[in-house]
Scaffold this active site. Structure first.
Site, mmCIF file in Angstrom:
data_model
loop_
_atom_site.group_PDB
_atom_site.id
_atom_site.type_symbol
_atom_site.label_atom_id
_atom_site.label_comp_id
_atom_site.label_asym_id
_atom_site.label_seq_id
_atom_site.Cartn_x
_atom_site.Cartn_y
_atom_site.Cartn_z
ATOM 1 N N LYS A 45 80.186 27.034 60.067
ATOM 2 C CA LYS A 45 80.283 28.200 60.937
ATOM 3 C C LYS A 45 79.622 27.897 62.284
ATOM 4 O O LYS A 45 78.548 27.275 62.316
ATOM 5 C CB LYS A 45 79.578 29.380 60.240
ATOM 6 N N GLY A 72 82.854 36.978 67.041
ATOM 7 C CA GLY A 72 81.879 36.830 68.128
ATOM 8 C C GLY A 72 80.681 35.981 67.768
ATOM 9 O O GLY A 72 79.550 36.275 68.141
ATOM 10 N N LEU A 73 80.946 34.879 67.045
ATOM 11 C CA LEU A 73 79.920 33.869 66.772
ATOM 12 C C LEU A 73 78.702 34.394 66.013
ATOM 13 O O LEU A 73 77.564 34.035 66.306
ATOM 14 C CB LEU A 73 79.451 33.200 68.082
ATOM 15 N N ASN A 100 79.453 22.796 63.925
ATOM 16 C CA ASN A 100 80.147 23.413 65.048
ATOM 17 C C ASN A 100 79.111 24.056 65.966
ATOM 18 O O ASN A 100 78.399 24.972 65.579
ATOM 19 C CB ASN A 100 81.151 24.446 64.519
ATOM 20 N N ASN A 128 82.176 23.645 70.218
ATOM 21 C CA ASN A 128 83.125 24.761 70.289
ATOM 22 C C ASN A 128 83.202 25.236 71.726
ATOM 23 O O ASN A 128 82.432 26.077 72.158
ATOM 24 C CB ASN A 128 82.657 25.876 69.346
ATOM 25 N N CYS A 131 85.745 29.345 71.839
ATOM 26 C CA CYS A 131 85.680 30.655 71.203
ATOM 27 C C CYS A 131 86.151 31.714 72.192
ATOM 28 O O CYS A 131 85.593 31.833 73.280
ATOM 29 C CB CYS A 131 84.262 30.979 70.733
ATOM 30 N N ASN A 193 91.927 26.016 68.812
ATOM 31 C CA ASN A 193 91.226 27.233 68.438
ATOM 32 C C ASN A 193 92.260 28.370 68.480
ATOM 33 O O ASN A 193 93.442 28.143 68.713
ATOM 34 C CB ASN A 193 90.047 27.483 69.384
ATOM 35 N N GLY A 218 96.413 31.735 61.755
ATOM 36 C CA GLY A 218 97.381 31.906 60.676
ATOM 37 C C GLY A 218 98.722 31.274 61.021
ATOM 38 O O GLY A 218 98.915 30.695 62.095
#
Lengths: 304, 267
Positions: A45, A72-73, A100, A128, A131, A193, A218
């Site tokens: 995560k 939101g992280l 990450n 990352n 995001c 992403n 997805g």
């Protein structure tokens, strides 16, 4: 016997299948369903320097063939990840993981990456820079080649472990981002992403997500991801970790044909907790039926 | 937590837009009231989280699992068209559920306090008060059954908008010492909302229903457990889609909830 092993930035993986960051927590939650030992690696995560609660709920919204998220992280901060989450993960996964790293400034990326650089369980640092769900940091730093170059360059100067840069598709030209990462010393790129999107509740006449916009993941984004990986493969010579909508073994193979050395599986883990296991179990028979001896022969094979 | 396939035995409307779905399969993880299952619906990306209303073992190897759902969108409407014999993919045993032990402990403590103070503790005679709003009645039915089996004297208050929405009244009756139904328009039971019928010093409360109801019940009691609803991604703690702030820090309502203790709740 089909050989599923791949080498990613010097790291030997028993197979190329890795659950994507944000869909597998810190790795031990899914152990209730199957042993994570079967995985090539695990992308943890996204982690910031300080603990973060993330955005207000609703943070998820359903879409045709996919979902939006604006988490939101949310994460417990790098100290807790290293001191609490990694030891817990160690009891169910003995391999090297992918940390990450997120931040709200170049300096924060550097500080968090440095902490993971010292963590024995971490094999690769994934920056990352993509995001879409935070105001500053994430995509706001990674949507331009100069932003990617700045963060990547500074982190590479500081850490010894391989660094891969996770790229956003919400940009003019993702190949320019990948080239910027490579030129700044990145050992690989991870892509894509989520794709920025929105749903609106027609009864309330308001966006479904509290944060209005969210990242689409997805099946819906799979063709976008394949195209992006294909194009980047033509431009760079560092390995690509391909992701975006992979939901079955065939998708994983297709992504490797586009140019991915390894693949990450994201949203599918949330609707089917056994997704990664099914994809891995499906590889030997599928490769055998395709007449493939070694999975590495698939990498970029769709390019003429 | 388990993934299992179930067969639809019954899928029948029981109130306005509300269906009772009876399934056969391995429900060995569904032992605790207040836990939920996540149902895969053909043609929809995310699963639908539904609280367990009842579960019982049959003579054969299969358990019977009862779920209640209201048609609120495309996914639940598709579910309402399932006919008996259909197969469903469920994740079972999700969430923490209610702790029925807490009602017993609370009643003991209340009795002890009354003894020390040398006065009667009339409201502590009841072990538990169950307060449900709308579909919130579903998990409370299973809890009422379990409390009854443990000999806990239980009062139940169920609130609905109107007669057409009333569920589980008849089924709940045998398992509680008193049952109050409140409807906003007075078309069934008492006219009013659930909080109108909460006694002055309520015993340990178990509540499930819409957020404004939970808040109102919270304000009328001193101890209890509250089951919350939130849009969920996975249902098992992986996506962090359903996080809420609590006195014990951020919690995933799907994994650390959906039931929060009163003292944990931050509104």
């Amino acid at each position: 016997m089909v050989d599923l092993g791949v080498t990613l930035c010097g790291l030997q993986l028993k197979n190329p299948v890795i659950p994507a960051s944000g869909t597998y927590g810190f790795g031990y939650g899914h152990a209730a369903f199957y042993s994570p030992e079967i995985l090539g690696s695990i992308a943890l995560k996204g982690t910031t320097e300080q603990p973060r609660f993330g955005n207000q709920t609703p943070r998820v919204a359903e879409c045709p063939a996919g979902m939006l998220n604006s988490v939101g992280l949310q994460n417990p901060g790098v100290d807790a990840v290293i001191n609490e989450e990694l030891p817990r993960l160690k009891s169910v996964f003995s391999g090297k993981v992918i940390a990450n790293v997120c931040g709200f400034s170049v300096e924060e990326y550097v500080r968090v990456a440095r902490r993971f650089d010292e963590a024995e369980q971490v094999g690769i640092i994934e920056l990352n820079l993509s995001c879409p769900n935070v105001e500053c940091g994430g995509m706001s730093m990674g949507a331009t080649p100069s932003g990617v170059a700045r963060v990547t360059g500074q982190v590479k100067k500081t850490v010894k472990k391989p660094v891969i840069v996770k790229l956003t598709p919400n940009t003019l030209d993702i190949t320019a981002l990948a080239l910027a990462a490579q030129d700044a010393g990145a050992d690989g790129v991870a892509m894509i992403n989520t794709v920025l999107g929105m749903r609106i509740d027609i009864k309330k006449q308001r966006p479904v997500l509290a944060n209005a916009r969210g990242g689409l993941s997805g099946r819906a984004i799979f063709p976008i991801a394949v195209r992006a990986v294909y194009d980047v493969y033509e431009k760079v010579n560092i390995p690509i970790v391909g992701m975006g909508g992979i939901s079955c073994t065939e998708d994983a193979v297709e992504m490797m044909l586009a140019g991915a050395t390894a693949v990450q599986v994201g949203a599918e883990n949330l609707r089917d907790p056994f997704a990664c296991k099914k994809i891995i179990d499906g590889l030997p028979p599928l490769l055998a039926s395709l007449g493939v001896q070694s999975i590495t022969s698939l990498i970029g094979a769709a390019h003429s | 937590m388990k993934q299992a396939y179930f067969t639809v035995l019954e899928n029948t409307p029981v109130a306005r837009g509300v269906y009772r779905l009876v399934l056969a399969g391995d429900a060995s993880d569904c032992t605790r009231a207040g836990t939920f299952v996540n149902v895969k619906v053909e043609g929809f990306y995310l699963r639908r989280p539904l609280s367990v209303c009842d579960v019982y073992s049959r003579e054969e190897e299969n358990d019977t699992l009862v779920l209640m759902y209201k048609t609120v969108g495309g996914g639940t409407e598709a579910m309402s068209r399932l006919s008996s014999g259909a197969r469903l993919d469920l994740l079972t045993g999700l969430g923490n559920g209610f702790e029925s032990d807490n009602a017993l402990k609370y009643a003991d403590n209340a009795r002890n306090r009354a003894l020390i103070a040398k006065k009667d503790a009339p409201d502590a005679q009841d072990g538990a008060l169950l307060v449900g709003g709308g579909m919130g009645a579903a998990p409370l039915y299973m809890l009422a059954k379990q409390l009854y089996a443990r000999g806990v004297k239980t009062s139940v208050i169920l609130g609905f908008n109107t007669l057409a929405d009333v569920i589980l009244q008849r089924e709940m009756q045998p398992f509680c010492s008193s049952l109050t139904v409140a409807t906003a328009d007075g078309s069934s039971g008492n006219k009013g909302i659930v909080t109108d019928f909460i006694p002055k010093n309520p015993p340990y409360v178990y509540a499930c229903g819409p957020l404004p109801m939970l808040k109102a019940v919270y304000d009328r009691c001193t101890d209890g457990e509250f089951s919350f609803e939130e849009r969920m991604g996975c249902g098992f703690g992986a996506c962090m889609g359903c996080t809420c702030k609590t006195a014990d820090g951020a919690k995933q309502l799907c994994k650390d909830g959906p039931v929060l203790k009163r003292e944990e709740i931050i509104w």
